[in-house]
Design a protein around this motif. Structure first.
Motif, mmCIF file in Angstrom:
data_model
loop_
_atom_site.group_PDB
_atom_site.id
_atom_site.type_symbol
_atom_site.label_atom_id
_atom_site.label_comp_id
_atom_site.label_asym_id
_atom_site.label_seq_id
_atom_site.Cartn_x
_atom_site.Cartn_y
_atom_site.Cartn_z
ATOM 1 N N ASP A 129 0.811 -1.220 0.000
ATOM 2 C CA ASP A 129 0.000 0.000 0.000
ATOM 3 C C ASP A 129 0.844 1.269 0.000
ATOM 4 O OD1 ASP A 129 -2.633 1.413 0.381
ATOM 5 O OD2 ASP A 129 -1.623 2.037 2.216
ATOM 6 N N ASP A 130 1.905 1.329 0.815
ATOM 7 C CA ASP A 130 2.671 2.581 0.904
ATOM 8 C C ASP A 130 3.364 2.910 -0.414
ATOM 9 O OD1 ASP A 130 4.410 0.384 1.241
ATOM 10 O OD2 ASP A 130 5.854 1.581 2.388
ATOM 11 N N VAL A 131 3.880 1.899 -1.101
ATOM 12 C CA VAL A 131 4.543 2.130 -2.387
ATOM 13 C C VAL A 131 3.510 2.469 -3.457
ATOM 14 C CG1 VAL A 131 5.976 1.068 -4.184
ATOM 15 C CG2 VAL A 131 6.487 0.657 -1.762
ATOM 16 N N ALA A 132 2.369 1.775 -3.439
ATOM 17 C CA ALA A 132 1.312 2.058 -4.415
ATOM 18 C C ALA A 132 0.825 3.499 -4.296
ATOM 19 C CB ALA A 132 0.153 1.088 -4.214
ATOM 20 N N ARG A 133 0.707 3.997 -3.060
ATOM 21 C CA ARG A 133 0.251 5.371 -2.860
ATOM 22 C C ARG A 133 1.245 6.385 -3.420
ATOM 23 N NH1 ARG A 133 0.398 6.390 2.130
ATOM 24 N NH2 ARG A 133 0.590 4.371 3.151
ATOM 25 N N LEU A 134 2.535 6.037 -3.377
ATOM 26 C CA LEU A 134 3.541 6.932 -3.957
ATOM 27 C C LEU A 134 3.361 7.063 -5.465
ATOM 28 C CD1 LEU A 134 6.793 5.912 -2.018
ATOM 29 C CD2 LEU A 134 5.402 7.978 -1.710
ATOM 30 N N PHE A 135 2.932 5.992 -6.131
ATOM 31 C CA PHE A 135 2.668 6.091 -7.565
ATOM 32 C C PHE A 135 1.476 7.001 -7.826
ATOM 33 C CE2 PHE A 135 0.797 4.222 -11.572
ATOM 34 C CZ PHE A 135 1.750 4.791 -12.424
ATOM 35 N N GLY A 136 0.445 6.876 -6.995
ATOM 36 C CA GLY A 136 -0.694 7.791 -7.121
ATOM 37 C C GLY A 136 -0.272 9.231 -6.958
ATOM 38 N N ASP A 137 0.599 9.501 -5.995
ATOM 39 C CA ASP A 137 1.099 10.865 -5.782
ATOM 40 C C ASP A 137 1.873 11.360 -7.005
ATOM 41 O OD1 ASP A 137 0.024 10.754 -3.227
ATOM 42 O OD2 ASP A 137 1.943 10.299 -2.253
ATOM 43 N N PHE A 138 2.668 10.479 -7.604
ATOM 44 C CA PHE A 138 3.451 10.848 -8.773
ATOM 45 C C PHE A 138 2.538 11.229 -9.935
ATOM 46 C CE2 PHE A 138 5.786 10.124 -12.658
ATOM 47 C CZ PHE A 138 7.060 10.597 -12.381
ATOM 48 N N LEU A 139 1.511 10.431 -10.170
ATOM 49 C CA LEU A 139 0.569 10.730 -11.246
ATOM 50 C C LEU A 139 -0.110 12.078 -11.017
ATOM 51 C CD1 LEU A 139 -1.122 7.233 -11.685
ATOM 52 C CD2 LEU A 139 0.516 8.299 -13.249
ATOM 53 N N ARG A 140 -0.517 12.333 -9.789
ATOM 54 C CA ARG A 140 -1.166 13.616 -9.487
ATOM 55 C C ARG A 140 -0.222 14.783 -9.739
ATOM 56 N NH1 ARG A 140 -2.679 10.261 -5.032
ATOM 57 N NH2 ARG A 140 -4.850 9.556 -5.252
ATOM 58 N N ALA A 141 1.051 14.601 -9.388
ATOM 59 C CA ALA A 141 2.031 15.657 -9.649
ATOM 60 C C ALA A 141 2.168 15.917 -11.146
ATOM 61 C CB ALA A 141 3.386 15.268 -9.057
ATOM 62 N N GLY A 142 1.879 14.884 -11.962
ATOM 63 C CA GLY A 142 1.929 15.026 -13.406
ATOM 64 C C GLY A 142 0.622 15.475 -14.026
ATOM 65 N N GLY A 143 -0.340 15.850 -13.194
ATOM 66 C CA GLY A 143 -1.604 16.372 -13.693
ATOM 67 C C GLY A 143 -2.652 15.326 -14.004
ATOM 68 N N VAL A 144 -2.460 14.097 -13.530
ATOM 69 C CA VAL A 144 -3.422 13.020 -13.759
ATOM 70 C C VAL A 144 -4.261 12.821 -12.500
ATOM 71 C CG1 VAL A 144 -3.718 10.598 -14.384
ATOM 72 C CG2 VAL A 144 -1.793 11.896 -15.328
ATOM 73 N N GLU A 145 -5.567 12.820 -12.659
ATOM 74 C CA GLU A 145 -6.459 12.587 -11.523
ATOM 75 C C GLU A 145 -6.565 11.091 -11.263
ATOM 76 O OE1 GLU A 145 -11.166 13.111 -10.271
ATOM 77 O OE2 GLU A 145 -10.336 14.301 -11.926
ATOM 78 N N VAL A 146 -6.344 10.671 -10.025
ATOM 79 C CA VAL A 146 -6.380 9.257 -9.662
ATOM 80 C C VAL A 146 -7.656 8.981 -8.884
ATOM 81 C CG1 VAL A 146 -5.194 7.389 -8.456
ATOM 82 C CG2 VAL A 146 -3.859 9.192 -9.600
ATOM 83 N N THR A 147 -8.538 8.166 -9.453
ATOM 84 C CA THR A 147 -9.817 7.879 -8.800
ATOM 85 C C THR A 147 -9.696 6.798 -7.739
ATOM 86 O OG1 THR A 147 -10.481 6.193 -10.407
ATOM 87 C CG2 THR A 147 -10.993 8.481 -10.947
#
Length: 243
Positions: A129-147
Motif C-alpha cells: 500500500d505505501d509504495v502504491a500510494r507513492l505512484f498515485g502521488d506521482f501521477l497527481r504531480a503530473g496532472g493526472v487525476e487518480v480515482t
C-alpha cells in the motif's frame, strides 16, 4: 531501423520486450540490458538503491555500443519512489551518462495518459500500500487525476513475474472504477504484453501497462509512431491535439 534501449532491473517479465518488438511489426529494434536489482523488495529504501545512478550507469555503455537512439529506465517503482522532482533528476543524470534522450516508465505513464486524452485513471498495483500510494502521488504531480489505487501487497518482483493471465485480469477488474477513463497497471515485473487488447475489451476502456508504455516512451523519444492494435489504444489512436 530505429533502435530503442531499455535498462531493466533483474529478471521477471523481460520477455515482454521481444514480444512487443514482434507486435510492433515494423523496423523497430528493442535492446534490453539488465541492471542489478540489489535486494528484490518493493520497499522504499530498496527501490531508492535500485534506481541510484551507479546501477543505471553500469548498463548504459552496452546500450551505447548497440547504437540505440534513446534509453528508458524500465522500472516504475524505481523511478516514482524519488518523487516528481527526484525522478526528473534521475532521468537527467541518465541522459547525461548515455549522451542521448532518456526517460523512465513513471514518466511514460503520464505521457501516455496525455497521448490518449484521459485525465482520470484507476491504478491496479502489485505493490504494498505505501509504495502504491507513492505512484498515485506521482501521477497527481503530473496532472493526472487518480480515482483509486488498488494495492496487492506483493513484496518481490520475482513473485509478480510468476503471475499469469488470470491474476492480471483479476487485478485490472479489482482496480477499475466507473469514473476512471483508463486503468493503469504499473509494474514492469508483470507480464502484460499479451493481454492489453483483451483487458481493454473486457473493461471497455484503455489499459496502460508498464512494459507497454515503456516501449511507447522509447518510440516517443525518437519521434516514431507505430500502429499496433494488439498493444491497445495507446498504439492505435491518433494523438490528442490540445486546444
Amino acid at each position: 531501423m530505429t533502435a530503442l534501449g531499455f535498462l531493466y532491473p533483474g529478471y521477471s517479465a523481460e520477455d515482454d520486450y521481444p514480444r512487443i518488438e514482434q507486435l510492433l511489426g515494423s523496423d523497430i529494434r528493442v535492446d534490453l540490458v539488465h541492471t542489478d536489482i540489489g535486494e528484490d523488495a518493493h520497499r522504499v529504501d530498496a527501490l531508492l538503491r535500485m534506481g541510484a545512478p551507479e546501477p543505471l550507469a553500469a548498463g548504459v555503455e552496452a546500450l551505447r555500443l548497440a547504437g540505440v537512439e534513446a534509453v528508458v529506465w524500465a522500472c516504475t517503482s524505481g523511478s516514482f519512489v524519488y518523487g516528481w522532482e527526484g525522478a526528473h533528476g534521475q532521468v537527467r543524470t541518465l541522459a547525461l551518462a548515455a549522451g542521448m534522450p532518456a526517460s523512465s516508465t513513471s514518466f511514460a505513464f503520464v505521457h501516455a495518459a496525455a497521448e490518449i486524452g484521459v485525465r482520470r485513471v484507476a491504478v491496479g498495483a502489485t505493490y504494498p500500500d505505501d509504495v502504491a500510494r507513492l505512484f498515485g502521488d506521482f501521477l497527481r504531480a503530473g496532472g493526472v487525476e487518480v480515482t483509486g489505487v488498488r494495492p496487492s501487497g506483493i513484496i518481490t518482483a520475482a513473485e509478480v513475474g510468476s503471475w499469469g493471465e488470470d491474476e492480471v485480469f483479476a487485478l485490472a477488474r479489482a482496480a477499475d472504477r466507473p469514473d476512471a477513463e483508463a486503468v493503469l497497471l504499473p509494474d514492469t515485473a508483470l507480464h502484460t504484453a499479451a493481454h492489453v487488447a483483451g483487458l481493454e475489451k473486457e473493461l471497455g476502456k484503455p489499459v496502460l501497462t508498464a512494459n507497454q508504455v515503456t516501449v511507447w516512451e522509447g518510440l516517443r523519444l525518437t519521434g516514431r509512431r507505430v500502429n499496433a492494435p494488439a498493444l491497445g489504444a495507446l498504439f492505435t489512436r491518433e494523438p490528442v491535439v490540445q486546444a
